[in-house]
Design a protein around this motif. Structure first.
Motif, PDB file in Angstrom:
ATOM      1  N   ASP A 252       0.863  -1.340  -0.004  1.00  0.00           N
ATOM      2  CA  ASP A 252       0.059  -0.070  -0.124  1.00  0.00           C
ATOM      3  C   ASP A 252       0.694   1.221   0.213  1.00  0.00           C
ATOM      4  O   ASP A 252       0.789   2.231  -0.778  1.00  0.00           O
ATOM      5  CB  ASP A 252      -0.810   0.050   1.101  1.00  0.00           C
ATOM      6  N   TYR A 253       1.764   1.041   0.755  1.00  0.00           N
ATOM      7  CA  TYR A 253       2.912   2.540   0.846  1.00  0.00           C
ATOM      8  C   TYR A 253       3.484   2.519  -0.317  1.00  0.00           C
ATOM      9  O   TYR A 253       4.146   3.557  -0.732  1.00  0.00           O
ATOM     10  CB  TYR A 253       3.695   2.523   2.162  1.00  0.00           C
ATOM     11  N   GLN A 258       4.301   8.674  -4.595  1.00  0.00           N
ATOM     12  CA  GLN A 258       4.131  10.194  -5.080  1.00  0.00           C
ATOM     13  C   GLN A 258       3.229  10.940  -4.635  1.00  0.00           C
ATOM     14  O   GLN A 258       3.358  12.053  -4.165  1.00  0.00           O
ATOM     15  CB  GLN A 258       4.082   9.734  -6.608  1.00  0.00           C
ATOM     16  N   GLU A 259       2.161  10.331  -4.345  1.00  0.00           N
ATOM     17  CA  GLU A 259       1.025  10.862  -3.499  1.00  0.00           C
ATOM     18  C   GLU A 259       1.443  11.590  -2.181  1.00  0.00           C
ATOM     19  O   GLU A 259       0.924  12.519  -1.724  1.00  0.00           O
ATOM     20  CB  GLU A 259      -0.357   9.911  -3.548  1.00  0.00           C
ATOM     21  N   ASP A 265       3.052  13.429   3.488  1.00  0.00           N
ATOM     22  CA  ASP A 265       2.582  12.763   4.548  1.00  0.00           C
ATOM     23  C   ASP A 265       3.753  11.621   4.596  1.00  0.00           C
ATOM     24  O   ASP A 265       4.420  11.235   4.121  1.00  0.00           O
ATOM     25  CB  ASP A 265       1.192  12.033   3.855  1.00  0.00           C
ATOM     26  N   LEU A 266       3.320  10.815   5.880  1.00  0.00           N
ATOM     27  CA  LEU A 266       4.400   9.662   6.466  1.00  0.00           C
ATOM     28  C   LEU A 266       4.192   8.525   5.331  1.00  0.00           C
ATOM     29  O   LEU A 266       3.149   8.170   4.902  1.00  0.00           O
ATOM     30  CB  LEU A 266       3.930   9.333   7.641  1.00  0.00           C
ATOM     31  N   ASN A 267       5.225   8.231   4.978  1.00  0.00           N
ATOM     32  CA  ASN A 267       5.205   6.938   4.069  1.00  0.00           C
ATOM     33  C   ASN A 267       6.356   6.072   4.522  1.00  0.00           C
ATOM     34  O   ASN A 267       7.493   6.449   4.373  1.00  0.00           O
ATOM     35  CB  ASN A 267       5.276   7.171   2.712  1.00  0.00           C
ATOM     36  N   THR A 317      -4.085   2.378 -10.477  1.00  0.00           N
ATOM     37  CA  THR A 317      -3.681   3.605 -11.283  1.00  0.00           C
ATOM     38  C   THR A 317      -2.548   4.555 -10.763  1.00  0.00           C
ATOM     39  O   THR A 317      -2.023   5.172 -11.508  1.00  0.00           O
ATOM     40  CB  THR A 317      -4.971   4.353 -11.513  1.00  0.00           C
ATOM     41  N   LYS A 318      -2.277   4.488  -9.472  1.00  0.00           N
ATOM     42  CA  LYS A 318      -1.349   5.182  -8.828  1.00  0.00           C
ATOM     43  C   LYS A 318       0.332   4.995  -9.335  1.00  0.00           C
ATOM     44  O   LYS A 318       1.023   5.541  -9.352  1.00  0.00           O
ATOM     45  CB  LYS A 318      -1.208   4.973  -7.292  1.00  0.00           C
ATOM     46  N   VAL A 319       0.181   3.578  -9.893  1.00  0.00           N
ATOM     47  CA  VAL A 319       1.686   3.234 -10.315  1.00  0.00           C
ATOM     48  C   VAL A 319       1.829   3.760 -11.587  1.00  0.00           C
ATOM     49  O   VAL A 319       3.218   4.008 -11.880  1.00  0.00           O
ATOM     50  CB  VAL A 319       1.380   1.490 -10.489  1.00  0.00           C
ATOM     51  N   LYS A 320       1.023   4.123 -12.298  1.00  0.00           N
ATOM     52  CA  LYS A 320       1.354   4.968 -13.705  1.00  0.00           C
ATOM     53  C   LYS A 320       2.168   5.955 -13.282  1.00  0.00           C
ATOM     54  O   LYS A 320       1.839   6.949 -12.581  1.00  0.00           O
ATOM     55  CB  LYS A 320      -0.055   5.025 -14.374  1.00  0.00           C
ATOM     56  N   GLY A 321       3.410   6.343 -13.916  1.00  0.00           N
ATOM     57  CA  GLY A 321       4.027   7.423 -13.910  1.00  0.00           C
ATOM     58  C   GLY A 321       5.226   7.265 -12.707  1.00  0.00           C
ATOM     59  O   GLY A 321       6.108   8.084 -12.673  1.00  0.00           O
TER      60      GLY A 321
END
Length: 355
Positions: A252-253, A258-259, A265-267, A317-321
């Motif tokens: 998840d992290y 990028q977000e 935010d903490l990651n 979709t977050k994986v793109k880019g």
């Protein structure tokens, strides 16, 4: 009566047929209640937590397939959706709302302990914050969890295990949502208090292991089938915490990097020395999760979960880019083998259809 699925295609068929429709029915019920919350801020966060995190309930409810009886299975889904909805709602209240007070977060998360303890009286979980009137939304979620658990034939054998896993989860939520300068020191102190009982890992990996509800859902599902042997409770706890839960949350992290950079935010992925170290550690978590799954009853089912985590997160979709993230995911997918690719393809199609 159906046994838990042991092949990727049988698992996906039953997810689409038995899990997703029931999850969506439950979420529709809670969404209607959320829309009637009098306080605007609480209403906004409750609705957002359901609309943006439906996949949490869909994924968690897969464990209901461990329940043999179809009537019990529907009740387990009811518990999982209600408990996960509490988790997602409180995460929004702590992360995106109006407070940075750890005492407020602790009081809010007492509801998660009460939800696992039939007979516990609900209280005003909002009394340390400005927003108060939720129209009974959080108490209703708590009571729903209590009512289901109370009827599970093996509940008394799993209760202590549920509370142990929930305590880790709630402590994480309290520590990670305080002011930015306090977060890491609090998490490091918490880790030092638990380090002796853990396999070798870092404070941020321990934090990730605590951040999943999968072990709770697994125990509840087994308890629906009858009395649960103490050995099984220990195996589930040790298998899911730390390894399977750690893999879940680190994935998840991984895709949120990028977000989280954009939002400040903490990651937990940010704390690895370099990409090579992160790849090495995530592969280690996958291998240990896989080994833990093989030690459990219905080992093939639990092994499919570890591969499903790889495939499902890889299609987000977050994986793109995020090229670095794509590199890590490719190596993890290769480790997961054909089953991971099967779940990847299935998840890709499902996301396309939903879009």
């Amino acid at each position: 009566m159906k046994e838990a699925p042991s092949q990727p295609w049988s698992l996906m068929m039953r997810i689409y047929k038995e899990i997703i429709p029931n999850v969506h029915n439950e979420l529709d019920f809670w969404r209607e209640k959320a829309e009637r919350i009098p306080n605007e801020e609480l209403r906004s966060q409750a609705i957002a937590s359901i609309n943006s995190k439906t996949f949490h309930c869909e994924g968690g409810a897969i464990y209901a397939l461990l329940s043999i009886d179809p009537v019990c299975r529907r009740e387990v889904i009811r518990f999982i959706v209600a408990y996960q909805t509490i988790s997602d709602y409180l995460d929004n209240l702590c992360d995106r709302s109006t407070s940075l007070d750890p005492d407020d977060f602790s009081l809010l998360h007492r509801s998660m302990e009460h939800a696992l303890t039939p007979g516990s009286l609900v209280e005003n979980y909002y009394r340390l914050r400005e927003e108060q009137d939720d129209g009974g939304y959080l108490p209703d979620l708590v009571r729903t969890c209590q009512n289901v658990l109370e009827e599970l034939p093996g509940f008394s054998q799993i209760h202590a295990g549920l509370l142990e896993l929930a305590e880790h989860y709630c402590n994480l939520q309290i520590h990670k949502h305080v002011t930015h300068e306090e977060r890491v020191p609090r998490l490091q102190r918490w880790f030092s208090e638990n380090e002796k009982e853990l396999p070798a890992m870092s404070w941020y990996e321990f934090s990730a292991c605590a951040g999943s509800t999968l072990g709770i859902f697994c125990l509840a599902s087994y308890a629906s089938n009858g009395e649960v042997e103490p050995e099984l409770v220990e195996k589930v706890k040790e298998g899911y915490f730390p390894w399977i839960q750690g893999l879940h949350i680190m994935m998840d992290y991984l895709i949120d990097q990028q977000e989280d950079k954009d939002g400040g935010d903490l990651n937990f992925c940010f704390y690895y020395e370099n990409q090579e170290t992160m790849i090495e550690r995530l592969l280690h978590f996958f291998k240990m999760a896989d080994r833990s799954a093989q030690d459990l009853p219905h080992s093939k089912f639990h092994t499919l979960i570890t591969r499903g985590l790889l495939g499902i997160y890889s299609t987000d979709t977050k994986v793109k880019g995020q090229r670095d993230v794509q590199t890590v995911l490719k190596k993890l997918m290769r480790a997961g083998g054909l089953s991971a690719y099967y779940f990847y393809w299935n998840s890709w199609v499902y996301r396309k259809v939903k879009a």
